[in-house]
Design a protein around this motif. Sequence first.
Motif, PDB file in Angstrom:
ATOM      1  N   THR A   1       0.805  -1.205  -0.081  1.00  0.00           N
ATOM      2  CA  THR A   1      -0.106  -0.212   0.058  1.00  0.00           C
ATOM      3  C   THR A   1       1.046   1.215  -0.162  1.00  0.00           C
ATOM      4  OG1 THR A   1      -1.690  -1.576   1.260  1.00  0.00           O
ATOM      5  CG2 THR A   1      -1.806   1.268   1.322  1.00  0.00           C
ATOM      6  N   LEU A   2       1.982   1.496   0.678  1.00  0.00           N
ATOM      7  CA  LEU A   2       3.124   2.174   0.992  1.00  0.00           C
ATOM      8  C   LEU A   2       3.658   2.563  -0.649  1.00  0.00           C
ATOM      9  CD1 LEU A   2       3.879   4.336   3.053  1.00  0.00           C
ATOM     10  CD2 LEU A   2       5.939   2.716   3.063  1.00  0.00           C
ATOM     11  N   MET A   3       3.794   1.474  -1.356  1.00  0.00           N
ATOM     12  CA  MET A   3       4.342   1.859  -2.436  1.00  0.00           C
ATOM     13  C   MET A   3       3.347   2.473  -3.604  1.00  0.00           C
ATOM     14  SD  MET A   3       5.962  -1.490  -5.204  1.00  0.00           S
ATOM     15  CE  MET A   3       4.356  -1.897  -5.324  1.00  0.00           C
ATOM     16  N   LEU A   4       2.274   1.842  -3.504  1.00  0.00           N
ATOM     17  CA  LEU A   4       1.250   2.367  -4.369  1.00  0.00           C
ATOM     18  C   LEU A   4       0.935   3.994  -3.962  1.00  0.00           C
ATOM     19  CD1 LEU A   4      -1.506  -0.409  -4.355  1.00  0.00           C
ATOM     20  CD2 LEU A   4      -0.012   0.375  -6.331  1.00  0.00           C
ATOM     21  N   ILE A   5       0.914   4.331  -2.607  1.00  0.00           N
ATOM     22  CA  ILE A   5       0.552   5.669  -2.264  1.00  0.00           C
ATOM     23  C   ILE A   5       1.673   6.549  -2.815  1.00  0.00           C
ATOM     24  CG2 ILE A   5       0.306   7.143  -0.564  1.00  0.00           C
ATOM     25  CD1 ILE A   5      -0.995   4.943   1.028  1.00  0.00           C
ATOM     26  N   ALA A   6       2.873   5.993  -2.577  1.00  0.00           N
ATOM     27  CA  ALA A   6       4.344   6.854  -2.837  1.00  0.00           C
ATOM     28  C   ALA A   6       4.052   6.934  -4.543  1.00  0.00           C
ATOM     29  CB  ALA A   6       5.373   5.924  -2.622  1.00  0.00           C
ATOM     30  N   ALA A   7       3.810   6.066  -5.148  1.00  0.00           N
ATOM     31  CA  ALA A   7       3.633   6.053  -6.725  1.00  0.00           C
ATOM     32  C   ALA A   7       2.637   7.352  -7.073  1.00  0.00           C
ATOM     33  CB  ALA A   7       3.491   4.820  -7.348  1.00  0.00           C
ATOM     34  N   GLU A   8       1.564   7.003  -6.537  1.00  0.00           N
ATOM     35  CA  GLU A   8       0.420   7.981  -6.780  1.00  0.00           C
ATOM     36  C   GLU A   8       0.921   9.473  -6.454  1.00  0.00           C
ATOM     37  OE1 GLU A   8      -4.301   8.675  -5.747  1.00  0.00           O
ATOM     38  OE2 GLU A   8      -3.404   7.040  -4.839  1.00  0.00           O
ATOM     39  N   CYS A   9       1.595   9.777  -5.622  1.00  0.00           N
ATOM     40  CA  CYS A   9       1.980  11.028  -5.076  1.00  0.00           C
ATOM     41  C   CYS A   9       3.201  11.604  -5.493  1.00  0.00           C
ATOM     42  CB  CYS A   9       2.199  11.139  -3.516  1.00  0.00           C
ATOM     43  SG  CYS A   9       1.148  10.907  -2.348  1.00  0.00           S
TER      44      CYS A   9
ATOM     45  N   LEU B   1       6.222  10.407  -4.575  1.00  0.00           N
ATOM     46  CA  LEU B   1       7.242  10.552  -3.742  1.00  0.00           C
ATOM     47  C   LEU B   1       7.953   9.170  -3.341  1.00  0.00           C
ATOM     48  CD1 LEU B   1       5.075  12.227  -0.875  1.00  0.00           C
ATOM     49  CD2 LEU B   1       7.018  13.365  -2.130  1.00  0.00           C
ATOM     50  N   SER B   2       9.098   9.162  -2.807  1.00  0.00           N
ATOM     51  CA  SER B   2       9.782   7.791  -2.264  1.00  0.00           C
ATOM     52  C   SER B   2       8.955   7.240  -1.560  1.00  0.00           C
ATOM     53  CB  SER B   2      11.097   8.163  -1.975  1.00  0.00           C
ATOM     54  OG  SER B   2      11.303   8.724  -0.725  1.00  0.00           O
ATOM     55  N   GLU B   3       9.258   5.844  -1.332  1.00  0.00           N
ATOM     56  CA  GLU B   3       8.679   5.202  -0.236  1.00  0.00           C
ATOM     57  C   GLU B   3       9.226   5.480   1.154  1.00  0.00           C
ATOM     58  OE1 GLU B   3       8.229   0.788  -0.957  1.00  0.00           O
ATOM     59  OE2 GLU B   3       8.625   1.175  -3.272  1.00  0.00           O
ATOM     60  N   ALA B   4      10.423   6.032   1.133  1.00  0.00           N
ATOM     61  CA  ALA B   4      10.887   6.338   2.436  1.00  0.00           C
ATOM     62  C   ALA B   4       9.952   7.724   2.908  1.00  0.00           C
ATOM     63  CB  ALA B   4      12.365   6.717   2.245  1.00  0.00           C
TER      64      ALA B   4
ATOM     65  N   THR C   1       7.236   8.853   1.938  1.00  0.00           N
ATOM     66  CA  THR C   1       5.896   8.503   2.188  1.00  0.00           C
ATOM     67  C   THR C   1       5.863   7.855   3.573  1.00  0.00           C
ATOM     68  OG1 THR C   1       5.528   8.303  -0.331  1.00  0.00           O
ATOM     69  CG2 THR C   1       3.915   7.250   1.432  1.00  0.00           C
ATOM     70  N   ALA C   2       6.585   7.066   3.995  1.00  0.00           N
ATOM     71  CA  ALA C   2       6.795   6.372   5.384  1.00  0.00           C
ATOM     72  C   ALA C   2       6.943   7.306   6.346  1.00  0.00           C
ATOM     73  CB  ALA C   2       7.587   5.065   5.201  1.00  0.00           C
ATOM     74  N   LYS C   3       7.782   8.175   6.155  1.00  0.00           N
ATOM     75  CA  LYS C   3       8.039   9.362   7.007  1.00  0.00           C
ATOM     76  C   LYS C   3       6.911  10.420   7.107  1.00  0.00           C
ATOM     77  CE  LYS C   3      11.361  13.011   7.949  1.00  0.00           C
ATOM     78  NZ  LYS C   3      12.565  13.799   7.446  1.00  0.00           N
ATOM     79  N   TRP C   4       6.357  10.483   6.215  1.00  0.00           N
ATOM     80  CA  TRP C   4       4.800  11.389   6.293  1.00  0.00           C
ATOM     81  C   TRP C   4       3.876  10.743   6.978  1.00  0.00           C
ATOM     82  CZ3 TRP C   4      -0.196  10.981   5.512  1.00  0.00           C
ATOM     83  CH2 TRP C   4      -0.756  12.242   5.579  1.00  0.00           C
ATOM     84  N   PHE C   5       3.828   9.353   6.872  1.00  0.00           N
ATOM     85  CA  PHE C   5       2.719   8.588   7.721  1.00  0.00           C
ATOM     86  C   PHE C   5       3.042   8.544   9.199  1.00  0.00           C
ATOM     87  CE2 PHE C   5       0.678   7.488   3.705  1.00  0.00           C
ATOM     88  CZ  PHE C   5      -0.546   7.042   4.391  1.00  0.00           C
ATOM     89  N   ARG C   6       4.327   8.238   9.189  1.00  0.00           N
ATOM     90  CA  ARG C   6       4.878   8.347  10.720  1.00  0.00           C
ATOM     91  C   ARG C   6       4.585   9.335  11.540  1.00  0.00           C
ATOM     92  NH1 ARG C   6       9.265   5.615   8.618  1.00  0.00           N
ATOM     93  NH2 ARG C   6      10.318   7.550   8.674  1.00  0.00           N
ATOM     94  N   HIS C   7       5.034  10.519  10.955  1.00  0.00           N
ATOM     95  CA  HIS C   7       4.490  11.902  11.424  1.00  0.00           C
ATOM     96  C   HIS C   7       3.113  12.321  11.704  1.00  0.00           C
ATOM     97  CE1 HIS C   7       5.081  16.204  12.528  1.00  0.00           C
ATOM     98  NE2 HIS C   7       4.268  16.656  11.589  1.00  0.00           N
ATOM     99  N   ARG C   8       2.454  11.898  10.574  1.00  0.00           N
ATOM    100  CA  ARG C   8       0.986  12.071  10.913  1.00  0.00           C
ATOM    101  C   ARG C   8       0.171  11.500  11.739  1.00  0.00           C
ATOM    102  NH1 ARG C   8      -3.338  13.437  11.381  1.00  0.00           N
ATOM    103  NH2 ARG C   8      -4.821  14.193  10.019  1.00  0.00           N
ATOM    104  N   ASN C   9       0.763  10.218  11.879  1.00  0.00           N
ATOM    105  CA  ASN C   9       0.324   9.310  12.971  1.00  0.00           C
ATOM    106  C   ASN C   9       0.434   9.702  14.427  1.00  0.00           C
ATOM    107  OD1 ASN C   9      -1.263   6.609  12.570  1.00  0.00           O
ATOM    108  ND2 ASN C   9       0.474   6.210  10.862  1.00  0.00           N
TER     109      ASN C   9
END
Length: 80
Positions: A39-47, A49-52, A54-62
């Motif tokens: 899912t992270l890979m798909l979201i990153a591709a859609e945005c 952004l790199s997967e890293a 995107t993962a960083k954004w999700f960690r911060h947003r969480n």
Amino acid sequence: MASDGRNGDGMAGVQLAEDQIKVLEENFNRVTKHPDDATLMLIAAECGLSEAETAKWFRHRNALWRQAEGLPAELGSVKD
């Protein structure tokens, strides 16, 4: 917060476009707060952004979401 070089989304040094933030927020609110690797890979591709990133954004947003809910900032830090 602006004094530390961040643009309010936890991505210091990375300026996200409005459409990228919209996609990230929609996925966070409607799909999952904790995306798996696929899912992270798909979201990153859609945005675009790199997967890293995107993962960083999700960690911060969480962390922000958990704080707003009155929970500890880190997942799994609730103790019985």
